[in-house]
Design a protein around this motif. Structure first.
Motif, PDB file in Angstrom:
ATOM      1  N   ARG A 173       0.834  -1.233   0.089  1.00  0.00           N
ATOM      2  CA  ARG A 173      -0.070   0.093  -0.111  1.00  0.00           C
ATOM      3  C   ARG A 173       0.765   1.051  -0.020  1.00  0.00           C
ATOM      4  O   ARG A 173       1.991   1.395   0.842  1.00  0.00           O
ATOM      5  CB  ARG A 173      -0.792  -0.119   1.457  1.00  0.00           C
ATOM      6  CG  ARG A 173      -1.965   1.059   1.044  1.00  0.00           C
ATOM      7  CD  ARG A 173      -2.956   0.898   2.252  1.00  0.00           C
ATOM      8  NE  ARG A 173      -2.636   1.242   3.636  1.00  0.00           N
ATOM      9  CZ  ARG A 173      -2.524   0.020   4.567  1.00  0.00           C
ATOM     10  NH1 ARG A 173      -3.038  -0.852   4.275  1.00  0.00           N
ATOM     11  NH2 ARG A 173      -2.108   0.369   5.956  1.00  0.00           N
ATOM     12  N   TRP A 174       0.664   2.217  -0.778  1.00  0.00           N
ATOM     13  CA  TRP A 174       1.127   3.480  -0.841  1.00  0.00           C
ATOM     14  C   TRP A 174       0.132   4.650  -0.176  1.00  0.00           C
ATOM     15  O   TRP A 174      -1.106   4.465  -0.316  1.00  0.00           O
ATOM     16  CB  TRP A 174       1.757   3.934  -2.299  1.00  0.00           C
ATOM     17  CG  TRP A 174       2.529   3.040  -2.864  1.00  0.00           C
ATOM     18  CD1 TRP A 174       2.459   1.827  -3.255  1.00  0.00           C
ATOM     19  CD2 TRP A 174       4.070   3.171  -2.883  1.00  0.00           C
ATOM     20  NE1 TRP A 174       3.639   1.116  -3.922  1.00  0.00           N
ATOM     21  CE2 TRP A 174       4.631   1.987  -3.575  1.00  0.00           C
ATOM     22  CE3 TRP A 174       4.755   4.095  -2.315  1.00  0.00           C
ATOM     23  CZ2 TRP A 174       6.045   1.809  -3.502  1.00  0.00           C
ATOM     24  CZ3 TRP A 174       6.254   3.987  -2.497  1.00  0.00           C
ATOM     25  CH2 TRP A 174       6.796   2.895  -3.224  1.00  0.00           C
ATOM     26  N   GLN A 175       0.828   5.798   0.078  1.00  0.00           N
ATOM     27  CA  GLN A 175      -0.150   6.873   0.737  1.00  0.00           C
ATOM     28  C   GLN A 175       0.715   8.085   0.580  1.00  0.00           C
ATOM     29  O   GLN A 175       1.910   8.143   0.652  1.00  0.00           O
ATOM     30  CB  GLN A 175      -0.505   6.724   2.131  1.00  0.00           C
ATOM     31  CG  GLN A 175      -1.534   7.443   2.792  1.00  0.00           C
ATOM     32  CD  GLN A 175      -2.022   7.145   4.036  1.00  0.00           C
ATOM     33  OE1 GLN A 175      -2.036   5.861   4.320  1.00  0.00           O
ATOM     34  NE2 GLN A 175      -2.503   8.048   5.057  1.00  0.00           N
ATOM     35  N   ALA A 176      -0.216   9.290   0.356  1.00  0.00           N
ATOM     36  CA  ALA A 176       0.459  10.376   0.378  1.00  0.00           C
ATOM     37  C   ALA A 176       0.474  10.912   1.574  1.00  0.00           C
ATOM     38  O   ALA A 176      -0.375  11.710   2.104  1.00  0.00           O
ATOM     39  CB  ALA A 176      -0.246  11.274  -0.630  1.00  0.00           C
ATOM     40  N   PHE A 177       1.654  10.950   2.186  1.00  0.00           N
ATOM     41  CA  PHE A 177       1.933  11.417   3.656  1.00  0.00           C
ATOM     42  C   PHE A 177       2.355  12.840   3.625  1.00  0.00           C
ATOM     43  O   PHE A 177       1.933  13.723   4.775  1.00  0.00           O
ATOM     44  CB  PHE A 177       2.741  10.643   4.361  1.00  0.00           C
ATOM     45  CG  PHE A 177       2.284   9.174   4.768  1.00  0.00           C
ATOM     46  CD1 PHE A 177       1.542   9.118   5.973  1.00  0.00           C
ATOM     47  CD2 PHE A 177       2.661   8.198   4.160  1.00  0.00           C
ATOM     48  CE1 PHE A 177       1.118   7.959   6.322  1.00  0.00           C
ATOM     49  CE2 PHE A 177       1.986   6.844   4.417  1.00  0.00           C
ATOM     50  CZ  PHE A 177       1.202   6.701   5.452  1.00  0.00           C
ATOM     51  N   ILE A 178       3.073  13.341   2.619  1.00  0.00           N
ATOM     52  CA  ILE A 178       3.750  14.645   2.821  1.00  0.00           C
ATOM     53  C   ILE A 178       3.721  15.294   1.463  1.00  0.00           C
ATOM     54  O   ILE A 178       3.719  14.693   0.406  1.00  0.00           O
ATOM     55  CB  ILE A 178       5.224  14.506   2.932  1.00  0.00           C
ATOM     56  CG1 ILE A 178       5.576  13.599   4.471  1.00  0.00           C
ATOM     57  CG2 ILE A 178       5.929  15.823   3.133  1.00  0.00           C
ATOM     58  CD1 ILE A 178       6.879  13.507   4.849  1.00  0.00           C
ATOM     59  N   LEU A 184       4.305   7.636  -0.418  1.00  0.00           N
ATOM     60  CA  LEU A 184       5.324   6.849   0.531  1.00  0.00           C
ATOM     61  C   LEU A 184       4.673   5.492   0.993  1.00  0.00           C
ATOM     62  O   LEU A 184       3.474   5.311   0.866  1.00  0.00           O
ATOM     63  CB  LEU A 184       5.793   7.483   1.645  1.00  0.00           C
ATOM     64  CG  LEU A 184       6.780   8.781   1.342  1.00  0.00           C
ATOM     65  CD1 LEU A 184       6.729   9.546   2.723  1.00  0.00           C
ATOM     66  CD2 LEU A 184       7.988   8.275   1.054  1.00  0.00           C
ATOM     67  N   PRO A 185       5.520   4.778   1.109  1.00  0.00           N
ATOM     68  CA  PRO A 185       4.787   3.204   1.656  1.00  0.00           C
ATOM     69  C   PRO A 185       4.227   3.235   2.881  1.00  0.00           C
ATOM     70  O   PRO A 185       4.381   3.983   3.794  1.00  0.00           O
ATOM     71  CB  PRO A 185       6.050   2.153   1.695  1.00  0.00           C
ATOM     72  CG  PRO A 185       7.291   2.908   0.900  1.00  0.00           C
ATOM     73  CD  PRO A 185       7.022   4.236   0.748  1.00  0.00           C
ATOM     74  N   ALA A 186       3.128   2.531   2.713  1.00  0.00           N
ATOM     75  CA  ALA A 186       2.278   2.686   4.055  1.00  0.00           C
ATOM     76  C   ALA A 186       2.158   1.141   4.737  1.00  0.00           C
ATOM     77  O   ALA A 186       1.921   0.829   5.729  1.00  0.00           O
ATOM     78  CB  ALA A 186       0.608   3.104   3.430  1.00  0.00           C
TER      79      ALA A 186
END
Length: 208
Positions: A173-178, A184-186
């Motif tokens: 899973r990937w996610q837009a953290f910044i 970035l990888p979740a």
């Protein structure tokens, strides 16, 4: 003459067959051709080397298995400071501080150990096999700079698998953290033989 020529051709054909490299088939829906933005993405994530994350860690292997809370994992260039909490095997609060090729590990009872072989020290102290030096790269979705590797991408042009040093790292899973960084990888899962390490990341932060 013709007979000798025919024999020579047979020998050359046999030698050619011996040197043929059989490549492992790609998983369905995967390609090893990087997307057009891969070089720029790698450069950006490579420069993202001052950060902190938190989440959970799960290790499964034949000898034992367990989970831990990642209270924080701070990375400042090559230096890392990782704090884990776990009731597994009485580990309690465990801290790992080091750089590539060096690790200081402190257990909940205050015992402190140092080693120039981080992976070996972690395994001796906790029973877990963690490729800690490589994880600092894999956790960002990058291959470690030392050692050969193979990258596989899914049909959405996202990194799906890194194969390196006998490990297969799967990006679940990937996610837009910044805001100003690529996703970035979740969640990642690292597999080697009958060992599995899974990291679920709840938060990424940039550190100054």
């Amino acid at each position: 003459m013709l007979k000798n020529l025919f024999a020579a051709l047979l020998v050359l054909g046999a030698l050619g067959g011996c040197t043929t490299i059989q490549l492992e088939p790609l998983p369905e829906g995967m390609t090893d051709q990087p997307p057009a933005n891969w070089a720029e993405r790698s450069r950006t994530l490579g420069q993202f080397n001052h950060w902190q994350l938190s989440g959970k860690l799960a290790v499964r292997q034949p000898s034992d298995s367990g989970t831990a809370v990642i209270n924080h994992w701070e990375q400042q260039g090559e230096q890392y400071d990782l704090a884990l909490s776990s009731s597994f095997l009485g580990m309690g609060s465990t801290s790992l501080r080091g750089t590539p090729g060096f690790l200081e590990l402190q257990l909940a009872n205050g015992d402190t150990y140092q080693s120039s072989n981080p992976e070996q020290l972690v395994q001796a102290a906790t029973g877990w096999q963690l490729p800690i030096d490589s994880l600092t790269w894999w956790i960002r979705g990058l291959p470690a700079p030392d050692g050969n590797f193979r990258l596989l991408f899914d049909d959405q042009q996202r990194l799906a698998i890194i194969r390196q040093d006998g490990w297969e790292i799967r990006y679940d899973r990937w996610q837009a953290f910044i805001d100003d960084l690529p996703q970035l990888p979740a969640r990642i899962t690292a597999l080697k033989d009958d060992k599995r390490v899974r990291v679920v990341i709840s938060d990424w932060q940039r550190k100054d």
